[in-house]
Scaffold this motif. Structure first.
Motif, mmCIF file in Angstrom:
data_model
loop_
_atom_site.group_PDB
_atom_site.id
_atom_site.type_symbol
_atom_site.label_atom_id
_atom_site.label_comp_id
_atom_site.label_asym_id
_atom_site.label_seq_id
_atom_site.Cartn_x
_atom_site.Cartn_y
_atom_site.Cartn_z
ATOM 1 N N PRO B 293 0.817 -1.227 0.000
ATOM 2 C CA PRO B 293 0.000 0.000 0.000
ATOM 3 C C PRO B 293 0.843 1.266 0.000
ATOM 4 O O PRO B 293 0.461 2.285 -0.600
ATOM 5 C CB PRO B 293 -0.832 -0.104 1.280
ATOM 6 N N HIS B 294 2.007 1.218 0.638
ATOM 7 C CA HIS B 294 2.894 2.380 0.664
ATOM 8 C C HIS B 294 3.299 2.762 -0.758
ATOM 9 O O HIS B 294 3.164 3.914 -1.171
ATOM 10 C CB HIS B 294 4.133 2.045 1.507
ATOM 11 N N ASP B 295 3.758 1.781 -1.512
ATOM 12 C CA ASP B 295 4.186 2.066 -2.876
ATOM 13 C C ASP B 295 3.005 2.458 -3.754
ATOM 14 O O ASP B 295 3.123 3.310 -4.637
ATOM 15 C CB ASP B 295 4.887 0.841 -3.482
ATOM 16 N N LEU B 296 1.862 1.815 -3.500
ATOM 17 C CA LEU B 296 0.674 2.146 -4.293
ATOM 18 C C LEU B 296 0.339 3.630 -4.142
ATOM 19 O O LEU B 296 0.088 4.346 -5.103
ATOM 20 C CB LEU B 296 -0.519 1.292 -3.850
ATOM 21 N N LEU B 297 0.371 4.083 -2.863
ATOM 22 C CA LEU B 297 0.027 5.477 -2.619
ATOM 23 C C LEU B 297 1.084 6.426 -3.162
ATOM 24 O O LEU B 297 0.762 7.429 -3.789
ATOM 25 C CB LEU B 297 -0.180 5.709 -1.117
ATOM 26 N N ILE B 298 2.352 6.087 -2.929
ATOM 27 C CA ILE B 298 3.389 7.044 -3.311
ATOM 28 C C ILE B 298 3.732 6.978 -4.798
ATOM 29 O O ILE B 298 3.675 7.979 -5.502
ATOM 30 C CB ILE B 298 4.648 6.843 -2.446
ATOM 31 N N ASP B 299 4.064 5.782 -5.282
ATOM 32 C CA ASP B 299 4.451 5.701 -6.695
ATOM 33 C C ASP B 299 3.235 5.770 -7.601
ATOM 34 O O ASP B 299 3.282 6.346 -8.683
ATOM 35 C CB ASP B 299 5.198 4.389 -6.967
ATOM 36 N N GLY B 300 2.172 5.123 -7.153
ATOM 37 C CA GLY B 300 0.984 5.104 -7.995
ATOM 38 C C GLY B 300 0.265 6.428 -7.946
ATOM 39 O O GLY B 300 0.309 7.221 -8.885
ATOM 40 N N LEU B 301 -0.357 6.681 -6.801
ATOM 41 C CA LEU B 301 -1.237 7.837 -6.698
ATOM 42 C C LEU B 301 -0.483 9.162 -6.736
ATOM 43 O O LEU B 301 -0.707 10.005 -7.599
ATOM 44 C CB LEU B 301 -2.032 7.713 -5.400
ATOM 45 N N TYR B 302 0.434 9.328 -5.785
ATOM 46 C CA TYR B 302 1.102 10.623 -5.678
ATOM 47 C C TYR B 302 1.963 10.905 -6.907
ATOM 48 O O TYR B 302 1.880 11.970 -7.509
ATOM 49 C CB TYR B 302 1.957 10.682 -4.411
ATOM 50 N N GLY B 303 2.741 9.911 -7.290
ATOM 51 C CA GLY B 303 3.642 10.099 -8.431
ATOM 52 C C GLY B 303 2.878 10.455 -9.695
ATOM 53 O O GLY B 303 3.210 11.402 -10.397
ATOM 54 N N GLY B 304 1.836 9.683 -9.964
ATOM 55 C CA GLY B 304 1.085 9.910 -11.191
ATOM 56 C C GLY B 304 0.388 11.250 -11.189
ATOM 57 O O GLY B 304 0.459 12.017 -12.154
ATOM 58 N N MET B 305 -0.263 11.557 -10.075
ATOM 59 C CA MET B 305 -0.998 12.810 -10.004
ATOM 60 C C MET B 305 -0.070 14.006 -10.055
ATOM 61 O O MET B 305 -0.387 15.037 -10.661
ATOM 62 C CB MET B 305 -1.839 12.864 -8.733
ATOM 63 N N ALA B 306 1.083 13.846 -9.431
ATOM 64 C CA ALA B 306 2.017 14.966 -9.398
ATOM 65 C C ALA B 306 2.483 15.313 -10.807
ATOM 66 O O ALA B 306 2.564 16.494 -11.167
ATOM 67 C CB ALA B 306 3.216 14.617 -8.522
ATOM 68 N N THR B 307 2.760 14.285 -11.606
ATOM 69 C CA THR B 307 3.215 14.569 -12.962
ATOM 70 C C THR B 307 2.147 15.345 -13.715
ATOM 71 O O THR B 307 2.437 16.286 -14.457
ATOM 72 C CB THR B 307 3.472 13.264 -13.741
ATOM 73 N N VAL B 308 0.913 14.909 -13.521
ATOM 74 C CA VAL B 308 -0.169 15.578 -14.224
ATOM 75 C C VAL B 308 -0.355 17.007 -13.708
ATOM 76 O O VAL B 308 -0.516 17.950 -14.479
ATOM 77 C CB VAL B 308 -1.468 14.784 -14.078
ATOM 78 N N ALA B 309 -0.281 17.156 -12.391
ATOM 79 C CA ALA B 309 -0.478 18.480 -11.806
ATOM 80 C C ALA B 309 0.581 19.453 -12.303
ATOM 81 O O ALA B 309 0.315 20.646 -12.465
ATOM 82 C CB ALA B 309 -0.444 18.400 -10.285
ATOM 83 N N ALA B 310 1.766 18.919 -12.595
ATOM 84 C CA ALA B 310 2.847 19.783 -13.051
ATOM 85 C C ALA B 310 2.493 20.432 -14.380
ATOM 86 O O ALA B 310 3.148 21.358 -14.823
ATOM 87 C CB ALA B 310 4.135 18.997 -13.181
ATOM 88 N N PHE B 311 1.451 19.937 -15.029
ATOM 89 C CA PHE B 311 1.095 20.521 -16.313
ATOM 90 C C PHE B 311 0.088 21.644 -16.213
ATOM 91 O O PHE B 311 -0.239 22.282 -17.202
ATOM 92 C CB PHE B 311 0.626 19.445 -17.265
ATOM 93 N N LEU B 312 -0.358 21.905 -15.012
ATOM 94 C CA LEU B 312 -1.305 23.004 -14.859
ATOM 95 C C LEU B 312 -0.754 24.329 -15.414
ATOM 96 O O LEU B 312 -1.481 25.056 -16.075
ATOM 97 C CB LEU B 312 -1.736 23.136 -13.401
ATOM 98 N N PRO B 313 0.541 24.634 -15.183
ATOM 99 C CA PRO B 313 1.032 25.902 -15.738
ATOM 100 C C PRO B 313 0.907 25.973 -17.258
ATOM 101 O O PRO B 313 0.551 27.014 -17.811
ATOM 102 C CB PRO B 313 2.510 25.935 -15.330
#
Ligand SMILES: Nc1nc2c(ncn2[C@@H]2O[C@H](COP(=O)(O)OP(=O)(O)OP(=O)(O)O)[C@@H](O)[C@H]2O)c(=O)[nH]1
Lengths: 77, 622
Positions: B293-313
């Motif tokens: 679950p740790h990796d799921l949350l960090i690599d899966g959820l956080y990692g994926g969302m963060a990359t996408v969020a970086a495109f907001l600019p």
């Protein structure tokens, strides 16, 4: 000059509209854009390769295809 | 009250739905006007841009509405689509007619362009004949004098039997007076009124023309001399028969170059911020969890969302630019420049404009096709628009081009993808035009050149960014987590190895995707990219973060070369637009068969293009 279709009006010549000869839908649209009998109209430019006309009528400017412009009869001043 | 508004279905873009259950004691205002007269600008000013979407009895499309307090009175303001004529046959005109016939209102606010009152006044006259309580706002009062136009609001008011106020919705002159006048009118009208059958209440053309003539004679004066404006001067250059088109493409190129140049550093900054937050806060906070679950949350959820969020600019800057382009009036000029060409493709200048809008997002562009009446023209345009390189795809491409090409060629690579996007659209129109012939007239207004205010640009960029977040979050979370699971299940094999679900999927697809240079890992990102193109990127982040700790860009660059990357980008550009686009195509064409056909065609085209490119490049020794 005698009466003509808008599509044949030379550039920068002012004419007055004699009539619009289109189906009801197009006629309504043209009226709302200012194409009414008696109004002054001129063609400012024509796009190349048979492209649209750039037309000025009163303070409104519109583009229209040549085939649609054929439905508008004008009398050059 | 007769009109209880029911609206309980969830709006597709997830915006909050209007609470329209308690209309008792609520006064109703409808805002009506010709297209492009500044209706939305006024509506935003009046309601503070707090509108939501709702649906109304009698009509099938959603309208924007807002509840505000006017004077002491709680009021609901509805923004109707811009129309030319209450008798018209277009879908928008039908909507407005039905709305007025089935929803009683206390006041109709009519908005017209003061400079073009000589023709637009017809709409106000129609409302007068229908007999609804109304008020006329002559907008763009700031522009009217430039055309030599002078208006006497009092005499117009006398003819129309309704108050008339001049104002500028954009810059604010006269707005306070307009608002006071609205409040006063509202106070006088205690009962809401319904329009009777609209067609029955209109007079004959001849009577109408006489009445209009008398009104204009008294209240509208325009200097006989035509006044040379800045617009006519600019048009001489931008609509030039020879230079017009090159200038147009040059300007487009500049715009995308700008998005890239400004967006990239911002994106990098945001990326490092997100990475820092992960190490500083997220990882320590979740350290108590077991590995899976740790990796799921960090690599899966956080990692994926963060990359996408970086495109907001990037999205933000893109829509600042779009606000300028849309507001400038240049889009209808591009229709003029391109129509001769589009006509040969069985389309028209408007399809071209909508395709350009599709470079922001395909979904609103396809919805915008409603202005066309010919079903064949709409269908053909619907096949073409999905090839417009939308901002979601742009994100993927900006990322991959920076990862795999050096800074000098990256913008060129990106530009080449735009050319492919045009080429695919042209090819599609050319192939299908025989199947969808049309004879729709093309008549478009050319508004004077304008520049948006900073407020307008910010508002636009903000609402699109918000829309992107709301719209894509669910999809992205689902997609990214699903990809992570595919990469990490079953748990008894090495993550992302051949034994995982994604390894299996990738291998199963190799016969198809191998020949175009797409390896098993990239295949999984492509499959999920069907849901939304944003997932492709989040997916790549997840896939490549499982092994390397180096940045995603570095990790990808290690595994694939530029030929593979370009082939991947070509495929991503051309294959099935996102699920939402498919959904609107289905809704707008009212045909599942058509939507499926569009999807299949895009897959065939994508595969063929990538195949030719990849095999060709390899043959040439790259
Ligand atoms: N100069 C000037 N421009 C204005 C004014 N109000 C709006 N505009 C501009 O006019 C254009 C059209 O404004 P919108 O508010 O989008 O017009 P609309 O009537 O909602 O248009 P549709 O969405 O086509 O119905 C935009 O470029 C606005 O910035 C005004 O008072 N003065």
């Amino acid at each position: 000059m005698s009466l003509a279709e808008l599509s044949a009006l030379p550039l920068e010549t002012t004419a007055s509209i004699l009539g619009v000869n289109a189906d009801t839908a197009l006629e309504h649209r043209l009226q709302a854009l200012g194409f009414r009998v008696g109004k002054q109209i001129s063609v400012i430019r024509k796009a190349w390769l048979g492209g649209p006309l750039h037309v000025r009528i009163g303070t409104t400017e519109v583009i229209m295809r040549r085939c649609d412009a054929r439905s508008i009869q004008v009398q050059p001043n | 009250m007769a009109n209880s508004i029911n609206c309980n279905k969830c709006n597709s873009d997830g915006s909050p739905l209007l609470d329209v259950t308690s209309t008792a004691g609520l006064k109703q205002i409808a805002v009506l006007g010709m297209p492009n007269t500044g209706k939305s600008t006024f509506f935003n000013r009046l309601t503070g841009a707090n509108a939501s979407v709702g649906n109304w009895p009698g009509i099938t499309v959603d309208l924007m509405a807002a509840k505000i307090k006017l004077g002491q009175q709680e009021t609901q303001v509805v923004d109707l689509p811009g129309i030319y004529d209450l008798r018209g046959f277009s879908e928008d005109e039908e909507v407005v007619r039905k709305f007025l016939e089935s929803n009683p209102v206390h006041l109709v606010i009519i908005i017209l362009n003061a400079a073009q009152l000589d023709r637009q006044i017809s709409l106000a006259l129609q409302i007068k004949h229908i007999g609804l309580p109304a008020l006329l706002l002559l907008n763009m009062a700031d522009e009217a004098p430039k055309f030599g136009v002078q208006i006497e609001p009092e005499s117009i008011a006398r003819h129309l039997e309704m108050p008339v106020v001049q104002m500028s919705a954009k810059y604010g002159q006269g707005y306070a007076q307009a608002r006071n006048s609205i409040v006063a009118q509202l106070g006088r009208q205690s009962e809401p009124m319904l329009a009777g059958k609209i067609d029955k209440n209109l007079v004959t053309d001849a009577e109408f023309a006489t009445e209009m003539g008398a009104l204009l004679q008294d209240g509208f004066h325009v200097s006989a001399e035509f006044k040379e404006t800045i617009t006519t001067k600019i048009d001489r250059v931008l609509l030039h028969p020879v230079f017009g088109l090159p200038i147009f493409f040059g300007l487009m190129y500049l715009m995308f170059q700008m998005v890239y140049t400004i967006g990239k550093p911002l994106q990098d900054g945001l990326n490092s911020g997100v990475e820092w937050f992960k190490t500083a806060a997220v990882e320590p906070a979740l350290s108590f969890l077991p590995k899976f679950p740790h990796d799921l949350l960090i690599d899966g959820l956080y990692g994926g969302m963060a990359t996408v969020a970086a495109f907001l600019p990037v999205i933000w800057i893109f829509f600042i630019c779009m606000a300028i382009v849309e507001d400038s009036g240049y889009l209808s000029r591009s229709a003029y420049l391109m129509d001769a060409f589009m006509e040969r493709l069985g389309l028209d200048g408007r399809s071209f404009v909508m395709s350009l809008m599709g470079f922001g997002c395909n979904v609103p562009a396809i919805m915008g096709l409603r202005v066309m009446r010919s079903p064949a023209l709409r269908l053909l345009s619907m096949l073409v628009i999905p090839f417009s390189l939308c901002s979601a795809r742009l994100n993927v491409f900006i990322f991959m081009t920076t990862a795999l090409f050096n800074a000098n060629v990256a913008p060129l690579v990106l530009f080449s993808l735009y050319l492919f996007s045009f080429a695919a659209a042209i090819l599609t129109a050319f192939i299908f035009k025989g199947k969808y012939p049309n004879q729709e007239p093309l008549i478009l207004e050319l508004p004077p050149y304008r520049f948006p205010t900073v407020r307008q640009m910010l508002l636009r960029a903000w609402s699109e960014t918000k829309h992107f977040l709301r719209f894509s979050w669910r999809f992205i979370i689902f997609g990214v987590v699903a990809i992570w699971l595919c990469n990490n299940l079953p748990t008894n094999v090495e993550p992302a190895s051949a034994g995982t679900i994604s390894g299996e999927i990738g291998r199963a697809l190799q016969p198809i995707l191998g020949p175009i240079g797409i390896n098993p890992k990239l295949s999984v990102a492509l499959i999920f990219g069907f849901i939304a193109k944003e997932i492709v990127l989040g997916g790549l982040a997840v896939i490549y973060a499982t092994k390397q700790d180096a940045g995603l860009a570095g990790a990808i660059a290690k595994e694939i070369d530029w030929v593979q990357a370009y082939s991947f980008m070509l495929f991503t550009l051309l294959y099935v637009p996102c699920l939402s686009t498919v959904a609107v195509i289905k809704a707008e064409s009212k045909s599942i068969k058509f939507a499926v056909m569009g999807v299949l065609w895009s897959l065939v085209l994508a595969w063929s293009a990538s195949f030719i490119f990849y095999q060709g490049a390899r043959l040439l020794g790259f």
